[in-house]
Write an enzyme that holds these catalytic residues in place. Structure first.
Site: not given
Ligand code: FAD
Length: 281
Positions: A22, A196-198
């Site tokens: 992330d 919010y980049h999993p």
């Protein structure tokens, strides 16, 4: 893990759910000496006017998400590509619009883009409606900690350049009292949040990699007619925001599924510091 959750294993792929990555970021905030930031536009009247203008004319402050400038830097010698990403916001407030500072301010959202730490996600129940378990393991390697210390120090240096003299007031956060490694580590731990980049939990990889879930066609290894096409396919998280690369993957996979010939390879020139191996700048 599947068996423990009561799901029989029909095809073993140990990489599924592993390799979770992330992007993290903090808000690096300054007061603004000039009355030009969005902090003065948060009252109901201003918001009403901005909204009305956008609805009627699709113009004005409502027509942008305000993250209009961004930048990338390398934090250390030895890196070919930048590893720290900036987004500038002409306001000092939380991402969700809350906790705006009184008066005028600005901030950058900043964080290292290539974390070493790896997390995972898994299920503990065969009920499809049950929530999965997610463990991010954020900032668990020494390099990740060092990248954050570099991020804070370099960002302070960037924002203290003379070009910003007429705008830059006092540093709101981290605050000039945050200087030592320990202080930075603690401050980051308390203030960092997900961008919010999993991603990366079904990584693409070659035949020799037992943790690779997909082949280069986005097909699940060992199965026919099953592909994964989303942001989980990346072996390592992208060096910028995730949405455009995910769309790229999807466009490419759509061509593969349709059996279209790939587009010709594009050799766009990319600037690399000629002495990147020995110099940070
Ligand atoms: C708050 C937030 C801000 C972001 N900001 C940015 C940004 O500024 N720039 C950027 O580049 N990226 C940003 N991202 C990241 C970007 O949105 C994601 O990385 C990207 O959307 C990932 O695409 P995806 O296809 O992997 O997943 P998603 O876009 O999440 O797509 C998954 C889809 O699967 C559907 N789905 C889920 N479960 C089921 C089911 N059981 N059956 C059928 N369908 C299902 C969902 O409805 C959804 O449509 C942001 C993300 C968030 C959450």
């Amino acid at each position: 893990m599947l068996e423990k959750a009561g799901v029989p294993v029909l095809h073993e792929l140990p990489g599924v759910g592993e390799n979770l990555q992330d992007h993290l970021e903090v808000y690096f905030q300054y007061y603004c000496k000039q009355p030009v930031s969005l902090n003065s536009k948060l009252d109901l009247i201003s918001k009403g006017l901005i909204g009305t203008r956008w609805i009627l004319f699709k113009t004005g402050l409502g027509a942008t998400n305000h993250f209009e400038s961004c930048g990338f830097i390398r934090s250390r010698a030895g890196l070919k590509w930048p590893n720290i990403q900036y987004h500038f916001l002409p306001a000092a407030m939380r991402y969700d619009g809350k906790a705006a500072v009184k008066g005028h301010g600005f901030q950058v959202h900043v964080g290292p883009n290539k974390p070493e730490s790896r997390g995972k996600l898994w299920i503990e129940s065969s009920d499809p409606a049950a929530k999965p378990r997610i463990l991010f393991n954020y900032i668990t390697t020494e390099q990740d900690k060092q990248d954050w210390r570099d991020t804070i120090r370099l960002t302070r240096e960037v924002l203290q350049q003379s070009a910003l003299d007429e705008y830059r007031g006092e540093e709101i956060q981290p605050g000039m009292d945050i200087q030592s490694d320990e202080q930075i580590d603690q401050w980051v731990k308390k203030n960092v949040e997900s961008a919010y980049h999993p991603s990366c939990t079904c990584k693409m990889g070659d035949d020799n990699d037992p943790m690779a879930v997909l082949n280069e066609q986005c097909q699940v290894r060992g199965l026919q007619n099953l592909r994964v096409v989303d942001s989980s396919v990346f072996p390592t998280i992208t060096n910028g925001n995730l949405n455009a690369p995910t769309i790229m993957v999807a466009e490419k996979a759509a061509d593969m599924i349709l059996g279209k010939a790939p587009l010709p390879k594009l050799d766009a020139p990319v600037w690399i510091h000629p002495e990147y191996a020995t110099k940070q700048r």
